[in-house]
Design an enzyme around this catalytic site. Sequence first.
Site, mmCIF file in Angstrom:
data_model
loop_
_atom_site.group_PDB
_atom_site.id
_atom_site.type_symbol
_atom_site.label_atom_id
_atom_site.label_comp_id
_atom_site.label_asym_id
_atom_site.label_seq_id
_atom_site.Cartn_x
_atom_site.Cartn_y
_atom_site.Cartn_z
ATOM 1 C CG ASP A 27 86.005 87.326 41.094
ATOM 2 O OD1 ASP A 27 86.084 87.798 42.118
ATOM 3 O OD2 ASP A 27 85.994 86.146 40.887
ATOM 4 C CG ASP A 184 89.049 80.767 40.394
ATOM 5 O OD1 ASP A 184 89.598 82.014 40.141
ATOM 6 O OD2 ASP A 184 88.837 80.547 41.419
HETATM 7 C C1 GLA Z 1 89.387 83.379 44.572
HETATM 8 C C2 GLA Z 1 88.121 83.179 44.120
HETATM 9 C C3 GLA Z 1 87.928 84.057 42.756
HETATM 10 C C4 GLA Z 1 88.385 85.686 43.262
HETATM 11 C C5 GLA Z 1 89.779 85.301 43.754
HETATM 12 C C6 GLA Z 1 90.048 86.823 44.328
HETATM 13 O O1 GLA Z 1 90.238 82.695 43.716
HETATM 14 O O2 GLA Z 1 87.610 81.641 43.656
HETATM 15 O O3 GLA Z 1 86.522 84.307 42.477
HETATM 16 O O4 GLA Z 1 87.410 86.216 44.085
HETATM 17 O O5 GLA Z 1 89.765 84.521 45.079
HETATM 18 O O6 GLA Z 1 90.480 87.663 43.255
#
Ligand code: GLA
Length: 378
Positions: A27, A184
């Site tokens: 992301d 997220d």
């Molecule tokens: C965490 C971060 C997300 C993403 C994941 C890995 O959950 O909050 O933004 O980078 O790690 O995919």
Amino acid sequence: MRVVDRSGRRVRVTAPGRVNLIGEHTDYMGGLVMPMAIDLATTVEATVGGVRIELRSDSQREPAVVALPCGHPAELSPAWARYLGAVAAELDNVSGPDRADPDCAEPHRAGPDRTGPAAVRRGVVGLTGTVTSTLPAGAGLSSSAALEVAAALALGANGTPAEVAALTQRAEHRATGVPTGIMDQLCIAAGRAGHALVIDCATLAIEEVAMPDAAAVWVVHSGEPRALAGSAYAERRASAEAAAAVVGPLPTADAAAIEAIVDPLLRRRARHVHSECARVLGFRDALRSGDLPAAGALMVASHRSLRDDFEVSTPGLDRLVHELCAIPGVYGARLTGAGFGGCVVALADPGITLDGGPLGDMRRWRVRPADGARIEVL
Ligand code: GLA
């Protein structure tokens, strides 16, 4: 993005957790992710008004009390108050000539600088109420992002899911200092019942993909704590960015150019991000055509890439993926979220229960795709 003043009103906000099916550590590189909002959620129920946020939580011993405006959210105690203070601080930064709510008869009355009915609001209004949650904290299901999004809506954030997500992502950075991506918060803001979301993090375009009835999603906690702030998350992001500085944006970079990166570490990091984005599209297509064994195989390939090229797995997560994949009716499994401990997600036949067996007393949840965050004015 507007900030709505609901002083004197009682609000209830429900924000789901999320599980990422595939597309990990992509992301923040402008890549593809495929999470779904889940049927475990955090609910904030509160009366709007005053110059403090005062919330009690059913999962925290100490209440969170945040005086507004909140200048230094990362210093608040107890720690969960930092998310609330950071969201309030970000909302205070939202500009706009007049943030008063046209639906609300009385403009915001708090604040010494009020000069008359036409006064421009100077900051968010407080909240007094409760936080209840069916989402386990620290399990990799984004309970903190759910709290951020719930708090933002309760405090009056009124924008598109992408705007709410960008604001709460900045709040997460302020609260924790970890440079996380937008997955997220955006999934929590934009979720749709019955669907997973393919999100292009370069454009924030979202494609809803129906989850087949024949696919059950399980989340299993490895029992290993996941210390995101103390982990190598920021280092992984920095090395992926260093690789992108050599070959350009990793999701669309030329595969041969990636293999020609001289530094072997940067080459591996780049290879993961690039190949993971391709797996997201393959996984989406496999779900669409109901080819669950193919979808499961892509999850296993994702896990291997996270283990070998991005190096965010642990022996415990590797073992758990291996054990899950050996269970008849499990199509595939992989670590989910940042890694370094935490949870594994598995795609399985809905007829199996995952009770007992090699997983012993590991915590596990069967989760279903749910709608994103919503606010009710009571
Ligand atoms: C965490 C971060 C997300 C993403 C994941 C890995 O959950 O909050 O933004 O980078 O790690 O995919």
